[in-house]
Design a protein around this motif. Structure first.
Motif, PDB file in Angstrom:
ATOM      1  N   GLU A 334      27.013 -95.231  44.575  1.00  0.00           N
ATOM      2  CA  GLU A 334      27.785 -94.512  45.468  1.00  0.00           C
ATOM      3  C   GLU A 334      27.745 -93.155  44.692  1.00  0.00           C
ATOM      4  O   GLU A 334      27.445 -92.960  43.776  1.00  0.00           O
ATOM      5  CB  GLU A 334      29.364 -94.902  45.472  1.00  0.00           C
ATOM      6  N   LEU A 335      28.020 -92.114  45.619  1.00  0.00           N
ATOM      7  CA  LEU A 335      28.265 -90.825  45.268  1.00  0.00           C
ATOM      8  C   LEU A 335      29.470 -90.316  45.378  1.00  0.00           C
ATOM      9  O   LEU A 335      30.493 -90.635  46.170  1.00  0.00           O
ATOM     10  CB  LEU A 335      27.485 -89.865  46.402  1.00  0.00           C
ATOM     11  N   ILE A 336      30.361 -89.961  44.163  1.00  0.00           N
ATOM     12  CA  ILE A 336      31.475 -89.462  44.003  1.00  0.00           C
ATOM     13  C   ILE A 336      31.481 -87.867  43.999  1.00  0.00           C
ATOM     14  O   ILE A 336      31.144 -87.301  43.050  1.00  0.00           O
ATOM     15  CB  ILE A 336      32.289 -89.882  42.712  1.00  0.00           C
ATOM     16  N   ILE A 337      32.334 -87.321  44.929  1.00  0.00           N
ATOM     17  CA  ILE A 337      32.270 -85.866  45.061  1.00  0.00           C
ATOM     18  C   ILE A 337      33.814 -85.580  44.503  1.00  0.00           C
ATOM     19  O   ILE A 337      34.838 -86.157  44.976  1.00  0.00           O
ATOM     20  CB  ILE A 337      32.305 -85.495  46.538  1.00  0.00           C
ATOM     21  N   SER A 338      33.931 -84.663  43.681  1.00  0.00           N
ATOM     22  CA  SER A 338      35.206 -84.276  42.945  1.00  0.00           C
ATOM     23  C   SER A 338      35.341 -82.930  43.250  1.00  0.00           C
ATOM     24  O   SER A 338      34.477 -82.080  43.260  1.00  0.00           O
ATOM     25  CB  SER A 338      35.078 -84.426  41.589  1.00  0.00           C
ATOM     26  N   ASP A 344      39.345 -87.659  45.029  1.00  0.00           N
ATOM     27  CA  ASP A 344      37.737 -87.777  45.260  1.00  0.00           C
ATOM     28  C   ASP A 344      37.036 -88.265  46.398  1.00  0.00           C
ATOM     29  O   ASP A 344      37.797 -89.211  47.257  1.00  0.00           O
ATOM     30  CB  ASP A 344      37.183 -88.603  43.976  1.00  0.00           C
ATOM     31  N   ILE A 345      35.962 -87.975  46.616  1.00  0.00           N
ATOM     32  CA  ILE A 345      35.274 -88.578  47.843  1.00  0.00           C
ATOM     33  C   ILE A 345      34.123 -89.569  47.324  1.00  0.00           C
ATOM     34  O   ILE A 345      33.464 -89.112  46.763  1.00  0.00           O
ATOM     35  CB  ILE A 345      34.628 -87.252  48.824  1.00  0.00           C
ATOM     36  N   SER A 346      34.250 -90.655  48.067  1.00  0.00           N
ATOM     37  CA  SER A 346      33.213 -91.621  47.916  1.00  0.00           C
ATOM     38  C   SER A 346      32.306 -92.085  49.029  1.00  0.00           C
ATOM     39  O   SER A 346      32.881 -92.083  50.039  1.00  0.00           O
ATOM     40  CB  SER A 346      33.802 -92.878  47.211  1.00  0.00           C
ATOM     41  N   ARG A 347      30.896 -91.817  48.772  1.00  0.00           N
ATOM     42  CA  ARG A 347      30.141 -92.325  50.021  1.00  0.00           C
ATOM     43  C   ARG A 347      28.925 -93.158  49.421  1.00  0.00           C
ATOM     44  O   ARG A 347      28.553 -92.890  48.175  1.00  0.00           O
ATOM     45  CB  ARG A 347      29.643 -90.889  50.585  1.00  0.00           C
ATOM     46  N   PRO A 348      28.404 -93.956  50.195  1.00  0.00           N
ATOM     47  CA  PRO A 348      27.370 -94.803  49.627  1.00  0.00           C
ATOM     48  C   PRO A 348      26.092 -94.037  49.335  1.00  0.00           C
ATOM     49  O   PRO A 348      25.700 -93.200  50.151  1.00  0.00           O
ATOM     50  CB  PRO A 348      27.259 -96.024  50.720  1.00  0.00           C
ATOM     51  N   LEU A 349      25.245 -94.657  48.280  1.00  0.00           N
ATOM     52  CA  LEU A 349      23.974 -94.132  48.096  1.00  0.00           C
ATOM     53  C   LEU A 349      22.756 -95.185  48.578  1.00  0.00           C
ATOM     54  O   LEU A 349      23.109 -96.335  48.077  1.00  0.00           O
ATOM     55  CB  LEU A 349      23.774 -93.764  46.511  1.00  0.00           C
ATOM     56  N   TYR A 350      21.982 -94.812  49.190  1.00  0.00           N
ATOM     57  CA  TYR A 350      20.876 -95.820  49.643  1.00  0.00           C
ATOM     58  C   TYR A 350      19.349 -95.610  49.030  1.00  0.00           C
ATOM     59  O   TYR A 350      19.144 -94.444  48.721  1.00  0.00           O
ATOM     60  CB  TYR A 350      20.642 -95.686  51.106  1.00  0.00           C
ATOM     61  N   ALA A 351      18.753 -96.621  48.662  1.00  0.00           N
ATOM     62  CA  ALA A 351      17.395 -96.393  48.491  1.00  0.00           C
ATOM     63  C   ALA A 351      16.416 -95.687  49.276  1.00  0.00           C
ATOM     64  O   ALA A 351      16.566 -96.147  50.594  1.00  0.00           O
ATOM     65  CB  ALA A 351      16.942 -97.852  47.983  1.00  0.00           C
ATOM     66  N   ALA A 352      15.927 -94.829  48.973  1.00  0.00           N
ATOM     67  CA  ALA A 352      15.158 -93.798  49.956  1.00  0.00           C
ATOM     68  C   ALA A 352      13.939 -94.636  50.383  1.00  0.00           C
ATOM     69  O   ALA A 352      13.324 -94.515  51.356  1.00  0.00           O
ATOM     70  CB  ALA A 352      14.755 -92.604  49.566  1.00  0.00           C
ATOM     71  N   ASN A 353      13.443 -95.559  49.622  1.00  0.00           N
ATOM     72  CA  ASN A 353      12.280 -96.191  49.824  1.00  0.00           C
ATOM     73  C   ASN A 353      12.047 -97.580  49.261  1.00  0.00           C
ATOM     74  O   ASN A 353      12.890 -97.858  48.013  1.00  0.00           O
ATOM     75  CB  ASN A 353      10.899 -95.853  49.158  1.00  0.00           C
ATOM     76  N   ALA A 354      11.581 -98.652  49.596  1.00  0.00           N
ATOM     77  CA  ALA A 354      11.109 -99.804  49.082  1.00  0.00           C
ATOM     78  C   ALA A 354      10.491-100.106  47.654  1.00  0.00           C
ATOM     79  O   ALA A 354       9.523 -99.181  47.506  1.00  0.00           O
ATOM     80  CB  ALA A 354      10.556-100.874  50.014  1.00  0.00           C
ATOM     81  N   VAL A 355      10.886-101.037  46.630  1.00  0.00           N
ATOM     82  CA  VAL A 355      10.176-101.142  45.637  1.00  0.00           C
ATOM     83  C   VAL A 355      10.108-102.690  45.321  1.00  0.00           C
ATOM     84  O   VAL A 355      11.117-103.189  45.318  1.00  0.00           O
ATOM     85  CB  VAL A 355      11.045-100.702  44.200  1.00  0.00           C
ATOM     86  N   ALA A 356       8.830-102.991  45.297  1.00  0.00           N
ATOM     87  CA  ALA A 356       8.634-104.513  45.246  1.00  0.00           C
ATOM     88  C   ALA A 356       8.774-104.650  43.830  1.00  0.00           C
ATOM     89  O   ALA A 356       8.743-104.033  42.756  1.00  0.00           O
ATOM     90  CB  ALA A 356       7.237-104.662  45.813  1.00  0.00           C
ATOM     91  N   GLU A 357       8.806-106.150  43.720  1.00  0.00           N
ATOM     92  CA  GLU A 357       9.170-106.647  42.289  1.00  0.00           C
ATOM     93  C   GLU A 357       7.676-106.694  41.628  1.00  0.00           C
ATOM     94  O   GLU A 357       6.592-107.059  42.153  1.00  0.00           O
ATOM     95  CB  GLU A 357       9.223-108.291  42.436  1.00  0.00           C
TER      96      GLU A 357
END
Length: 383
Positions: A334-338, A344-357
């Protein structure tokens, strides 16, 4: 357990002088002012205390009627019957009589502009069979909508010990009128309505001030004092506010205009981060890549004190390193904006691309790294 990683993204998103908004008090016994777009609370005073809402609770009666219109149970030109109870009700009136067959559109105007208790009872009886049954439905629906302090004993706001709402409830309800019923919201801006030859004016003081008010509903009883759930728009911003417990209609007019003007003057809305922005890089555990970029999926808008841009900070929070596999678009933090003097404002953070095992060699390398770290801990006695 992996430690929670904190990555400070920036200590100055924008340049400028820091000039915090001036703190403001109010003579109202309960009050709340919020920015409509961001939901930021700009002012609150006893906002969760259940209070007598008087005719401001007519917004919930309108909510029930608007829902019935939206789901197709009724149309604006449908007519309702007027009972003896509605006709004989005291207080603010639309001056309905049993011989009348008002349309739903007439009743909407009668409730908003005339604050008609008779119009509310007509709506209640025609939607639910009786006012008591309607009040029970209002209470149930309010709880479903998140108005936890609300309980209704009637459709009108007539004084009753069990008829209560909080400033928070009323502001949320006001926002709902604007957001979810755009086809009906313009009725709130009408300044007068004539029924059966009797013209009455809208009592909302924000309709007649320089703050560009266009809604919502006044209220007054001896117990509650003078109150208002109001909304005003200026430029690309809208403010929704509630005050109650004021000593006169004049005090209500002055205070509501003062609070809305203050909200527009002292605060502004900015885009903190645009959709698609990479906010951070997170380390990956046993993956085909050592790191994965973290992104925001939608614009992040915030209400800030004017001139405080350089004090806005953002921090990425995630449990790291992130274990592979990681899917593209997976929520991983999550991104915390102060913001100074704001929540504070909280918003989710997402993986921009896939990473395989990672494969066998990746696992061997990771294991070797752990062994090396443990050896260093033994030699130097650190953690």
């Amino acid at each position: 357990m992996k430690p929670k990683s904190l990555l400070a993204l920036t200590t100055a998103l924008f340049l400028g002088l820091t000039v915090p908004a001036k703190a403001l008090d109010t003579a109202a016994t309960s009050a709340m002012v919020v920015d409509f777009e961001t939901g930021a609370v700009l002012l609150e005073k006893d906002a969760h205390r259940p209070i007598p809402p008087a005719s401001m609770s007519k917004l919930m009666t309108l909510n029930m009627l608007f829902e019935a219109l939206q789901d197709g149970r009724f149309a604006l030109d449908d007519t309702f019957t007027v009972s003896e109870k509605a006709w004989q009700k005291g207080g603010s009136k639309m001056f309905l009589e049993p011989r009348h067959r008002p349309t739903i559109e007439d009743l909407i105007r009668g409730i908003i502009i005339h604050s008609g208790n008779d119009a509310c009872i007509v709506v209640a009886e025609n939607l639910a069979g009786s006012e008591d049954a309607f009040a029970a439905l209002m209470t149930q629906r309010a709880l479903e909508l998140g108005m936890e302090d609300a309980h209704f004993a009637n459709s009108t706001g007539w004084p009753h010990p069990d008829h209560r709402m909080s400033a928070f409830d009323l502001v949320q309800l006001g926002k709902r009128m604007i957001r979810d019923f755009p086809e009906y919201y313009p009725y709130f801006a009408e300044s007068e309505f004539t029924w059966d030859g009797i013209t009455q004016s809208n009592r909302n003081p924000l309709l007649y001030t320089s703050t560009v008010g266009d809604g919502l509903k006044t209220g007054h009883t001896e117990e509650a004092g003078y109150g208002l759930v109001g909304s005003a728009a200026q430029g690309d911003r809208r403010v929704v506010m509630m005050v109650t417990g004021l000593e006169s209609s004049r005090a209500r007019a002055i205070e509501s205009e003062r609070l809305t003007a203050w909200a527009f003057r002292e605060f502004e809305n900015i885009t903190v981060m645009e959709a698609g922005t990479i906010a951070a890089e997170a380390p990956v555990w046993i993956g085909t890549a050592d790191t994965v970029p973290l992104m925001v999926m939608e614009d992040i808008r915030a209400t800030i004190p004017r001139g405080a841009e350089d004090s806005v900070t953002a921090m990425a929070v995630f449990d790291g390193p992130l274990p592979a596999p990681i899917a593209e678009g997976q929520i991983v933090g999550e991104l915390i904006i102060s913001i100074p003097d704001m929540a504070d404002i909280s918003r989710p953070l997402y993986a921009a691309n896939a990473v395989a095992e990672g494969g066998f060699m990746t696992r061997v390398s990771a294991a070797a790294g752990l062994l090396a770290r443990d050896a260093m801990t033994t030699v130097f006695g650190s953690e």
